[in-house]
Write an enzyme that holds these catalytic residues in place. Structure first.
Site, PDB file in Angstrom:
ATOM      1  N   GLU A  34      -2.772  24.573 -33.477  1.00  9.46           N
ATOM      2  CA  GLU A  34      -4.372  23.437 -33.680  1.00  9.46           C
ATOM      3  C   GLU A  34      -4.631  23.379 -34.995  1.00  9.46           C
ATOM      4  O   GLU A  34      -4.694  24.258 -36.380  1.00  9.46           O
ATOM      5  CB  GLU A  34      -5.821  23.993 -33.114  1.00  9.46           C
ATOM      6  CG  GLU A  34      -5.211  24.222 -31.398  1.00  9.46           C
ATOM      7  CD  GLU A  34      -6.264  24.680 -30.746  1.00  9.46           C
ATOM      8  OE1 GLU A  34      -6.096  24.761 -29.272  1.00  9.46           O
ATOM      9  OE2 GLU A  34      -7.062  25.307 -30.657  1.00  9.46           O
TER      10      GLU A  34
ATOM     11  N   ARG B 220     -11.935  30.428 -41.236  1.00  7.84           N
ATOM     12  CA  ARG B 220     -12.635  31.495 -40.269  1.00  7.84           C
ATOM     13  C   ARG B 220     -11.728  32.825 -39.633  1.00  7.84           C
ATOM     14  O   ARG B 220     -12.218  34.092 -39.785  1.00  7.84           O
ATOM     15  CB  ARG B 220     -14.275  31.114 -39.560  1.00  7.84           C
ATOM     16  CG  ARG B 220     -12.788  30.350 -38.246  1.00  7.84           C
ATOM     17  CD  ARG B 220     -14.285  29.593 -37.527  1.00  7.84           C
ATOM     18  NE  ARG B 220     -15.088  28.090 -38.028  1.00  7.84           N
ATOM     19  CZ  ARG B 220     -16.087  27.846 -37.501  1.00  7.84           C
ATOM     20  NH1 ARG B 220     -16.116  28.348 -36.883  1.00  7.84           N
ATOM     21  NH2 ARG B 220     -16.394  26.634 -37.571  1.00  7.84           N
TER      22      ARG B 220
ATOM     23  N   THR C  56     -15.457  24.596 -30.500  1.00  9.14           N
ATOM     24  CA  THR C  56     -14.754  23.033 -30.995  1.00  9.14           C
ATOM     25  C   THR C  56     -15.100  22.349 -29.777  1.00  9.14           C
ATOM     26  O   THR C  56     -14.999  22.804 -28.325  1.00  9.14           O
ATOM     27  CB  THR C  56     -13.475  22.747 -30.653  1.00  9.14           C
ATOM     28  OG1 THR C  56     -12.132  23.259 -31.570  1.00  9.14           O
ATOM     29  CG2 THR C  56     -13.007  20.876 -30.147  1.00  9.14           C
TER      30      THR C  56
ATOM     31  N   HIS D  74      -9.412  35.036 -32.010  1.00  8.81           N
ATOM     32  CA  HIS D  74      -9.686  36.047 -31.486  1.00  8.81           C
ATOM     33  C   HIS D  74      -9.998  37.446 -32.577  1.00  8.81           C
ATOM     34  O   HIS D  74     -10.511  37.955 -32.454  1.00  8.81           O
ATOM     35  CB  HIS D  74     -10.885  36.029 -30.725  1.00  8.81           C
ATOM     36  CG  HIS D  74     -12.133  34.553 -30.471  1.00  8.81           C
ATOM     37  ND1 HIS D  74     -12.984  34.223 -31.291  1.00  8.81           N
ATOM     38  CD2 HIS D  74     -12.155  33.520 -29.870  1.00  8.81           C
ATOM     39  CE1 HIS D  74     -13.683  33.683 -31.190  1.00  8.81           C
ATOM     40  NE2 HIS D  74     -12.964  32.884 -30.237  1.00  8.81           N
TER      41      HIS D  74
ATOM     42  N   HIS E 113     -10.240  25.282 -22.838  1.00 10.18           N
ATOM     43  CA  HIS E 113     -11.381  25.646 -23.663  1.00 10.18           C
ATOM     44  C   HIS E 113     -12.531  25.833 -22.675  1.00 10.18           C
ATOM     45  O   HIS E 113     -12.791  25.272 -21.619  1.00 10.18           O
ATOM     46  CB  HIS E 113     -12.105  24.270 -24.332  1.00 10.18           C
ATOM     47  CG  HIS E 113     -13.967  24.206 -25.111  1.00 10.18           C
ATOM     48  ND1 HIS E 113     -12.728  24.823 -26.809  1.00 10.18           N
ATOM     49  CD2 HIS E 113     -14.402  24.778 -25.311  1.00 10.18           C
ATOM     50  CE1 HIS E 113     -14.041  25.104 -27.542  1.00 10.18           C
ATOM     51  NE2 HIS E 113     -14.950  24.901 -27.054  1.00 10.18           N
TER      52      HIS E 113
ATOM     53  N   GLU F 282      -3.584  17.424 -24.109  1.00  8.16           N
ATOM     54  CA  GLU F 282      -4.727  18.251 -23.947  1.00  8.16           C
ATOM     55  C   GLU F 282      -6.071  18.087 -23.879  1.00  8.16           C
ATOM     56  O   GLU F 282      -7.223  17.612 -24.139  1.00  8.16           O
ATOM     57  CB  GLU F 282      -4.857  19.791 -24.969  1.00  8.16           C
ATOM     58  CG  GLU F 282      -5.534  20.650 -24.285  1.00  8.16           C
ATOM     59  CD  GLU F 282      -5.262  22.337 -25.207  1.00  8.16           C
ATOM     60  OE1 GLU F 282      -5.757  23.001 -25.404  1.00  8.16           O
ATOM     61  OE2 GLU F 282      -4.527  22.381 -26.076  1.00  8.16           O
TER      62      GLU F 282
ATOM     63  N   ARG G 199      -7.507  26.499 -39.432  1.00  4.82           N
ATOM     64  CA  ARG G 199      -8.957  25.829 -39.391  1.00  4.82           C
ATOM     65  C   ARG G 199      -9.040  25.360 -41.085  1.00  4.82           C
ATOM     66  O   ARG G 199      -8.503  25.605 -42.009  1.00  4.82           O
ATOM     67  CB  ARG G 199     -10.449  26.307 -39.031  1.00  4.82           C
ATOM     68  CG  ARG G 199     -10.157  26.260 -37.297  1.00  4.82           C
ATOM     69  CD  ARG G 199     -11.851  26.944 -36.855  1.00  4.82           C
ATOM     70  NE  ARG G 199     -12.990  26.344 -37.014  1.00  4.82           N
ATOM     71  CZ  ARG G 199     -13.612  25.411 -36.311  1.00  4.82           C
ATOM     72  NH1 ARG G 199     -12.765  25.657 -35.109  1.00  4.82           N
ATOM     73  NH2 ARG G 199     -14.519  24.685 -36.438  1.00  4.82           N
TER      74      ARG G 199
ATOM     75  N   ASN H 151      -3.882  32.173 -26.686  1.00  2.12           N
ATOM     76  CA  ASN H 151      -4.451  31.981 -28.117  1.00  2.12           C
ATOM     77  C   ASN H 151      -5.312  33.111 -29.436  1.00  2.12           C
ATOM     78  O   ASN H 151      -6.151  33.784 -28.146  1.00  2.12           O
ATOM     79  CB  ASN H 151      -5.883  30.488 -28.231  1.00  2.12           C
ATOM     80  CG  ASN H 151      -6.377  30.406 -29.185  1.00  2.12           C
ATOM     81  OD1 ASN H 151      -6.790  31.275 -30.029  1.00  2.12           O
ATOM     82  ND2 ASN H 151      -6.641  29.051 -29.262  1.00  2.12           N
TER      83      ASN H 151
ATOM     84  N   HIS I 102      -5.164  28.480 -34.686  1.00 10.79           N
ATOM     85  CA  HIS I 102      -5.852  27.450 -35.401  1.00 10.79           C
ATOM     86  C   HIS I 102      -5.576  27.825 -36.586  1.00 10.79           C
ATOM     87  O   HIS I 102      -6.541  28.570 -36.748  1.00 10.79           O
ATOM     88  CB  HIS I 102      -6.847  27.711 -34.047  1.00 10.79           C
ATOM     89  CG  HIS I 102      -8.280  26.133 -34.524  1.00 10.79           C
ATOM     90  ND1 HIS I 102      -9.709  25.153 -34.184  1.00 10.79           N
ATOM     91  CD2 HIS I 102      -7.849  25.393 -36.038  1.00 10.79           C
ATOM     92  CE1 HIS I 102      -9.475  24.516 -34.680  1.00 10.79           C
ATOM     93  NE2 HIS I 102      -8.567  24.203 -35.821  1.00 10.79           N
TER      94      HIS I 102
END
Length: 260
Positions: free
Chosen positions: A69, A48, A100, A9, A213, A150, A44, A6, A42
């Site tokens: 996602e 963000r 999340t 970040h 996660h 998941e 969102r 992922n 993701h």
């Protein structure tokens, strides 16, 4: 076991200064060279970190499959259908959350999730549901005809952190903070057993199983030992490690752990 990296970040770092650097697209080729099997991002609702233009460029240019996602918001689902990632993982969203906080409430949102899944499938997009590791959620995911589930490993990861790193964080309840070491060990074992049981149940129903996660270099091995899980999606810990080692080395190190 497959490793999805992922890269959200990387975009988070860019957004800290609202500039154009670092570009998450630049990470894609590094992820592939380092042995990643998939890119996860993701999109969102509040944008963000990953923006629409990021998602479009990554999906169009990546040599690795993209797991996108997203929430079950109708406008977001329409965007995903246009972007056409390899897979869409439906996740819950709360704009006030840092990250999340749990799995989808499949029961309360059954009809809306069902409509989203059908629309995604019509656009030839594979569907995964991000759920808590319990049999009820898995039964509902099976009824919804998702291809993947998941399993949310956040509870396991949080307890592991409290037990082995003495982490005191606001995401933990006061009750958890007051537990003794033996109580935390029991709670950790119970959390891990829940993931194992859920994985076995999902596998018996014919669902493909991923997990993610809060997984990091310290806690991931226990999850890797669950034979029914075929894929992990890991982001924050890899990007954090890359600050000191570089992204290629951070992914290579995680891949070695995942592969045993």
């Amino acid at each position: 076991m497959l490793l999805g990296v992922n890269i959200d970040h990387i975009a988070t770092l860019r957004e800290a200064r609202k500039i154009n650097d670092p570009n998450p697209l630049d990470a894609v080729s590094i992820c592939k060279l380092a042995g990643a099997d998939q890119i996860t991002i993701h999109l969102r609702e509040d944008r963000r970190h990953i923006h629409d233009i990021d998602a479009k460029a990554i999906i169009e240019q990546s040599a690795l499959p993209i797991n996108l996602e997203c929430s079950i918001n109708n406008d977001i689902i329409d965007i995903v259908c246009k972007l056409k990632p390899f897979r869409a993982t439906l996740v819950p969203e709360n704009r006030n959350e840092v990250t999340t906080e749990g799995g989808l409430d499949l029961e309360s949102n059954f009809n809306k999730i069902d409509a989203a899944i059908q629309k995604l499938k019509e656009n030839e997009i594979e569907v995964s549901l991000f759920i808590d590791p319990n049999n009820k959620s898995i039964e509902l995911a099976n009824m919804l005809e998702a291809t993947w589930v998941e399993l949310h490993t956040g509870s396991y990861a949080n307890i592991f952190a409290m037990l082995y790193t003495n982490l005191k964080h606001t995401q933990h309840s006061i009750k958890e903070l007051e537990l003794s070491q033996d109580e935390l060990i029991n709670k950790l074992n119970k959390s891990l057993e829940d993931i194992k049981t859920a994985s076995n149940f999902a596998s018996n129903l014919g669902l493909k199983i991923a997990a993610g996660h809060g997984l990091n270099y310290q806690n991931v091995k226990n999850i890797c030992n669950i034979k029914e899980i075929s894929e992990l999606n890991i982001g924050q810990s890899i990007v954090a490690r890359s600050v000191f080692t570089g992204l290629h080395e951070a992914i290579t190190e995680m891949k070695k752990i995942v592969n045993g």
